[in-house]
Each structure stands twice: as C-alpha cells, then as structure tokens.
Write a protein that holds these residues in place. Structure first.
Motif, PDB file in Angstrom:
ATOM      1  N   ASN A 170      46.268  43.847  43.821  1.00 50.83           N
ATOM      2  CA  ASN A 170      45.682  42.580  44.275  1.00 50.83           C
ATOM      3  C   ASN A 170      44.848  42.765  45.542  1.00 50.83           C
ATOM      4  O   ASN A 170      43.972  41.953  45.837  1.00 50.83           O
ATOM      5  CB  ASN A 170      46.769  41.545  44.518  1.00 50.83           C
TER       6      ASN A 170
ATOM      7  N   LEU B 275      45.937  37.921  49.039  1.00 51.19           N
ATOM      8  CA  LEU B 275      46.148  38.788  47.881  1.00 51.19           C
ATOM      9  C   LEU B 275      46.452  40.216  48.322  1.00 51.19           C
ATOM     10  O   LEU B 275      47.163  40.947  47.638  1.00 51.19           O
ATOM     11  CB  LEU B 275      44.901  38.795  46.986  1.00 51.19           C
TER      12      LEU B 275
ATOM     13  N   ALA C  29      47.671  39.152  40.266  1.00 46.80           N
ATOM     14  CA  ALA C  29      47.444  37.736  40.578  1.00 46.80           C
ATOM     15  C   ALA C  29      46.742  36.986  39.454  1.00 46.80           C
ATOM     16  O   ALA C  29      46.911  35.767  39.311  1.00 46.80           O
ATOM     17  CB  ALA C  29      46.630  37.615  41.864  1.00 46.80           C
TER      18      ALA C  29
END
Length: 418
Positions: A19, A65, A72
């Motif tokens: 992410n 993130l 994600a």
C-alpha cells in the motif's frame, strides 16, 4: 491538464508495504494532474469494470496507506494465459481501458503480473491503442530476477529474523524440562530467501536457527535427524526453520497436497512445519513445538523494515514517472550500487527480461552443510532489514490503519462474462 487516466491494480499475495507503493503512485500522479483509478480486487476489477475513484481520497488518507498492510484496493490470484488462450479477456481489458481513457496501466505484483503487463503492452501496441504498461515489483518471496530485491521481502525478512530470535530465547528458557525442538515454517515455494532471512537471527553455530531447510537443497531425512540430535546434545535444544517449498529428491514437495492446486496452477502446499515436527517427535522421541506464521509474515507492518518501505515508495513513484515518459513494457527495479554504506537506485528494466523467470538462492549463499547461510548471504540480507518504519498508534494502543470507503465510478460497458 494531461489527457488520459492511470489505472493501478494489485496482484497476488499482498505485503506489509504494497500500500506504500499505491500511496506513492497516487501522490506522484496527482502532482502531474493525472487521474488515478484503482481496480477493485486486482485484474478481476479491471475485467469486471469495477474501478475505484482515488480522487475521492484525501491526501491524509493516501499518505496513511504507507503504514497500512494488506491490499487497500483488493488483490486476487488470477493468472491470464497466453494472448491466444485468453484472447477474450485481454480484449475485454482493452475495451475497459478505452471506455475510461486509460492510457497508463501499473500492475503491482510478482512474476505472473509482470507477464500479464508485458502481454497487455504487446496487445495494445498491435491494436494501435496508446497504452503504456508498467510492472511494479512486489513479493515477499524475493524471486523476481534482475532487481536486487523485491519490495515486501525486506519487511517479511525482518519479521522472520526477529520472530525466530525471540522464539529461540523462549525455547532456550524451557529446554531443560520441556521443548527440545522448535520448528518454524516460512513462505517460499521455490526460493529460500525467507528461510535464509531467519539465519540473521544467529551469529554462530550455537545460536538459532540451528537448521535451515531450503527448497534449493534436497531434503534428506536421515541427515536432518542426525543434525537435530547432535544439536540438542551440544546446545540443549534445536530451532529448525523450514521453507514451505522443501522437496524430496524426486522433486515432489514434502508437504504437497494430492490433487490440490491454487489459482495459478501451483500445487497447494499443506504445511511442512507440522510434518517436520511430527517426524522429529516420532523418530527422535523429543518434545517438539511448531508454528506456521503464514499471513503474519507478510502483514506485520508494525515490524516493517525502513529500507523496505523506502523501496516500496520508490518503485511506485518511478512507475508513474516511467509510464508518463512512455517507457512501455518495463519494470522499475532496485539496483544495489554500494555495500558499505548500503546504497541503491531505481532503473527501468524491460519486462521481457523478467517475466517467466525466477531468482533462487545462489549456491554461494547456502552453507556447505546445506543447513545455514554464508557470510555473503548475510551481507546481502542485512541492509534489507535495517531500520524501523515508524507508524502511528491510537490511544487504545493499536496501530492506526487507513480503512477506506471506496467510491466506484460508473460502468460504461456490458457486464463481463468470463
């Protein structure tokens, strides 16, 4: 404002830092005024035209993130076959790209993803559609060729080495009257990089791990049991690290489940750790404990490597930059430029040199006994696990993760039937 949309997709098993790559992709593209869509659940989302509008995410969410494990936007284990065998699926992908003016496609995954990105780039070129495809590296197995390492591996390696070191202290404390052998299973179907990473936990033969079972070394039960018995006699206990890809002399996986394969057509491995533990218990009569960390190896963002995080961010940023330069069919790879101090850079490498190849442990990285790592292997691994990648914690003592509510864009094509 530049014309065209960038589509990002995650593939295969996720990592503690994939992410972070997504974060770098979105932020870099935004700085260039490029709209970014993310495919829901990887290539499946692209086929189904299930596309997430990342412009609805705040900058804080995008940056969060970088300290969030998992995928994600969702990932999947779906391997596209050749252009001939899966022509309808490739055609569907191009139709979706055309419908949403996707001019840049970044596929964040391992070997199979690199192959898909390469085929898509070839098909788009043959079709006359202006599409630039980039394969962005990611895998905990560290088995992509040419790149010095794979983002995701360093953090899994750090988790493995720390876990083995800490568990060994536990076993040592109890060995006099309890557990004599502890078996720790690691990921790695064909390449023993994570098994090797466990070797960082010990600095000499008396320190754990005492035995590492690599997929590159044929499993010999008698020799292995003799090694365990001798270690218990001299040290008082024995810590064994075994790769899930451990094989017999005939090439069959020790833990292979008959007739069971995964989505990529690979034999489903059934847990070699418990099997090795049972062998030690039955043949040597020693008390044994075992563990199979499985997903914990790739999701432990709280113990991520700072180096690995930097790699993950760098390949995401470079992937966008290469795409916007029109470098079609390439992958941003990590090149080690110096050992002391450790230095590295990013370079574009053609996907045709990476797809369908696999990087295994060099013979010079495995000790002559077949159960340990060499000094050269240690020199390679140590920089990759260095540093702590800080992350925020909430008042309840648990990590703060980016839990996103996705906004899907409207579909423009008939439903996918495949």
């Amino acid at each position: 404002m530049s014309k065209g949309t960038l589509l990002y997709a995650q593939s295969g098993g996720v990592t503690a830092v994939i992410n972070a790559t997504a974060s770098a992709v979105i932020e870099t593209a935004r700085a260039r005024k490029i709209k970014v869509l993310a495919a829901k659940n990887g290539i499946l989302g692209a086929l189904r035209e299930e596309l997430i509008d990342t412009s609805r995410l705040s900058l804080a969410q995008v940056r969060a993130l970088a300290h969030t494990p998992g995928g994600a936007f969702g990932s999947c284990r779906v391997k596209l076959k050749s252009l001939e065998a899966d022509g309808d699926k490739y055609a569907r992908l191009l139709a979706v790209f055309r419908a949403h003016d996707v001019r840049w496609f970044l596929y964040n995954g391992g070997n199979d993803s690199a192959d898909t990105a390469l085929k898509l780039s070839q098909l788009a070129e043959a079709s006359g559609y202006p599409l630039t495809c980039i394969g962005v590296p990611k895998t905990v197995d560290n088995d992509l060729v040419l790149t010095d390492c794979c983002p995701g591996f360093g953090s899994a390696a750090k988790y493995t080495a720390v876990s083995v070191a800490e568990a060994a202290l536990d076993v040592a404390a109890m060995a006099e009257t309890s557990t004599k052998v502890f078996v720790y299973e690691v990921m790695g179907r064909h390449a023993g990089w994570l098994a090797a990473a466990a070797g960082l936990a010990g600095k000499n033969a008396a320190q754990a791990p005492h035995v590492i079972l690599f997929p590159e070394v044929v499993y010999d039960e008698a020799t292995f049991l003799a090694k365990v018995k001798a270690t218990v006699a001299s040290v008082g206990y024995c810590v064994v690290v075994v790769s899930e890809g451990l094989k017999h002399a005939n090439g069959k996986f020790v833990a292979e489940s008959e007739g069971s394969v995964d989505a990529f057509g690979h034999s489903q491995l059934g847990g070699v750790g418990p099997l090795i533990a049972a062998t030690v218990k039955d043949k040597l009569g020693l008390k044994v404990h075992w563990t199979v960390p499985d997903y914990l190896q790739r999701s432990a963002r709280h113990l991520a490597s700072k180096t690995d995080l930097a790699h993950a961010l760098a390949v995401g940023k470079a992937g966008v930059e290469f795409a916007l330069k029109g470098l079609n069919g390439v992958m941003p790879i990590i090149v080690r430029t110096a050992e002391k101090p450790y230095r590295w850079k990013i370079r574009a490498e053609p996907l045709r040199n990476i797809a369908n190849a696999e990087k295994k442990m060099p013979a010079g990285f495995i000790g002559k006994d077949g159960y340990s790592i060499t000094a050269a292997c240690r020199r390679y691994l140590e920089p990759l696990v260095r540093g702590e990648a800080a992350m925020p914690y909430a008042a309840d003592g648990l990590p703060k993760h980016a839990l996103l509510k996705h906004t899907m864009i409207g579909k423009r094509l008939p439903p996918f039937k495949g």
